[in-house]
Enzyme design. Structure first.
Site, PDB file in Angstrom:
ATOM      1  N   ASP A  45       0.847  -1.203   0.000  1.00 44.49           N
ATOM      2  CA  ASP A  45       0.000   0.000   0.000  1.00 44.49           C
ATOM      3  C   ASP A  45       0.881   1.251   0.000  1.00 44.49           C
ATOM      4  OD1 ASP A  45       0.886  -0.048   2.624  1.00 44.49           O
ATOM      5  OD2 ASP A  45      -1.104   0.164   3.524  1.00 44.49           O
ATOM      6  N   SER A  46       2.209   1.076   0.035  1.00 43.21           N
ATOM      7  CA  SER A  46       3.127   2.196  -0.196  1.00 43.21           C
ATOM      8  C   SER A  46       2.908   2.780  -1.592  1.00 43.21           C
ATOM      9  CB  SER A  46       4.581   1.751  -0.033  1.00 43.21           C
ATOM     10  OG  SER A  46       4.838   0.597  -0.803  1.00 43.21           O
ATOM     11  N   ASP A  84      -0.984  -6.481  -0.442  1.00 43.53           N
ATOM     12  CA  ASP A  84      -1.078  -5.783   0.845  1.00 43.53           C
ATOM     13  C   ASP A  84      -2.529  -5.377   1.099  1.00 43.53           C
ATOM     14  OD1 ASP A  84       0.174  -4.837   3.084  1.00 43.53           O
ATOM     15  OD2 ASP A  84       1.068  -3.085   2.121  1.00 43.53           O
ATOM     16  N   LYS A 113      -0.935  -9.596   3.096  1.00 41.41           N
ATOM     17  CA  LYS A 113      -0.253  -9.077   4.302  1.00 41.41           C
ATOM     18  C   LYS A 113      -1.191  -8.119   5.001  1.00 41.41           C
ATOM     19  CE  LYS A 113       3.110  -5.793   4.098  1.00 41.41           C
ATOM     20  NZ  LYS A 113       2.482  -4.714   4.898  1.00 41.41           N
ATOM     21  N   GLU A 115      -1.497  -5.524   8.769  1.00 39.05           N
ATOM     22  CA  GLU A 115      -0.754  -4.905   9.869  1.00 39.05           C
ATOM     23  C   GLU A 115      -1.458  -5.155  11.207  1.00 39.05           C
ATOM     24  OE1 GLU A 115      -0.116  -0.731   9.045  1.00 39.05           O
ATOM     25  OE2 GLU A 115       0.786  -1.143   7.089  1.00 39.05           O
ATOM     26  N   GLU A 182       8.930  -3.561  11.033  1.00 36.93           N
ATOM     27  CA  GLU A 182       9.352  -2.257  10.489  1.00 36.93           C
ATOM     28  C   GLU A 182       9.698  -1.263  11.595  1.00 36.93           C
ATOM     29  OE1 GLU A 182       6.653  -0.697   7.568  1.00 36.93           O
ATOM     30  OE2 GLU A 182       7.735   1.198   7.405  1.00 36.93           O
TER      31      GLU A 182
HETATM   32  O1  KIV Z   1       3.475  -1.127   1.658  1.00 40.88           O
HETATM   33  C1  KIV Z   1       4.680  -1.383   1.812  1.00 40.88           C
HETATM   34  O2  KIV Z   1       5.543  -1.043   1.005  1.00 40.88           O
HETATM   35  C2  KIV Z   1       5.068  -2.099   3.021  1.00 40.88           C
HETATM   36  C3  KIV Z   1       6.530  -2.236   3.272  1.00 40.88           C
HETATM   37  C4  KIV Z   1       6.996  -1.000   3.939  1.00 40.88           C
HETATM   38  C5  KIV Z   1       6.844  -3.448   4.049  1.00 40.88           C
HETATM   39  O3  KIV Z   1       4.236  -2.532   3.768  1.00 40.88           O
END
Ligand code: KIV
Length: 271
Positions: A45-46, A84, A113, A115, A182
């Site tokens: 999600d970056s 993500d 993934k 959080e 992280e």
């Molecule tokens: O979204 C992302 O790029 C991440 C990384 C920072 C692990 O979750």
């Protein structure tokens, strides 16, 4: 052609050769990461920060991640692809969590993934019951930016480290096959890594983890933001691209582009 690592194979890498993970958001990213032999591609999600230009990841939707996952997977990568789960896609109910994760799997992801620690256990269990492998994410979880009051290094007190260790144990017991850690001091990275039986993939978590992940734009020098301290930038693509575009503009304006060799020849009857 090698096949992507499966979650059990990733899990089995605990304590062995470090896992290499990088984010990617499109077909060139999937293709190049794959050709470089990375183990895991995270469609992170970056994307909200580095592609969409937002200050944080909170505006990213499931549709956004599905769209970028499909683009990465069109490269048929030989890396394991993680989709993500964006903020609010796994916070409301187990049913919604499973439906949202299924959208990412249908877009091509091999796992998802999410959080958070103990509070996410019911959602992790629901995903695993639906046969969807889950990677966890602890420490400086970017989706907690409002609650944290900014992007702040985590695990700086004894009680914070105790919570982190309890969270790692809880999500491991819930069934995650690996977890991202992280933004924590190196010693905390080591403690968490040694406390669980699944691989810990670090980003700003020191050298003792079972692998490392970096964001595509940070690693390649393609961002507009000053990269965090933990980033190693391997190339300065901002300069490479800017130089190429400046030369293109100059060539167009001076009419040195296109040349004869870059032009279709005129048919004899029109000459
Ligand atoms: O979204 C992302 O790029 C991440 C990384 C920072 C692990 O979750």
């Amino acid at each position: 052609m090698t096949s992507p690592l499966t979650p059990p194979q990733i899990r089995a890498r605990k304590g062995s050769t470090p896992l290499v993970m990088v984010t990617a958001y499109d077909e060139p990213g999937g293709r190049l990461a794959s050709a470089a032999g990375v183990d895991i591609i995270l469609v992170g999600d970056s994307v909200g920060n580095v592609v969409m230009g937002h200050d944080n990841t909170l505006r990213v939707t499931v549709d956004d991640i599905a769209h970028h996952t499909a683009a990465v997977c069109s490269a048929q990568p030989t890396a394991h692809v993680v989709g993500d789960m964006p903020w609010m896609s796994y916070h409301v109910s187990r049913e919604e969590t499973v439906r949202n994760a299924a959208q990412l799997i249908r877009a091509g992801a091999h796992s998802v993934k999410l959080e958070g620690g103990s509070v996410r256990v019911p959602h992790i269990e629901a995903l695993i019951a639906a046969e969807i492998p889950v990677m966890g994410h602890l420490g400086l979880t970017p989706q907690s930016v409002l609650a944290f009051g900014g992007f702040k290094v985590q695990g700086k007190t004894k009680s914070a480290v105790d919570v982190l260790l309890a969270d790692a144990a809880a999500i491991e017991a819930a069934g995650v096959y690996a977890l991202v850690l992280e933004g924590v001091p190196a010693e905390v990275g080591r403690l968490v890594t040694e406390s669980v039986g699944v691989p810990v993939i670090g980003i700003g978590a020191g050298a003792a983890t079972d692998g490392q992940v970096l964001v595509w734009h940070d690693l390649l020098g393609l961002g507009s933001r000053t990269p965090p301290k933990f980033v190693r930038q391997y190339v300065d693509l901002n300069n490479v691209i800017s130089d190429a575009l400046t030369r293109f503009a100059s060539d167009v304006r001076s009419r040195s582009f296109p040349s004869d060799g870059e032009t279709y020849s005129t048919p004899t009857e029109l000459a």
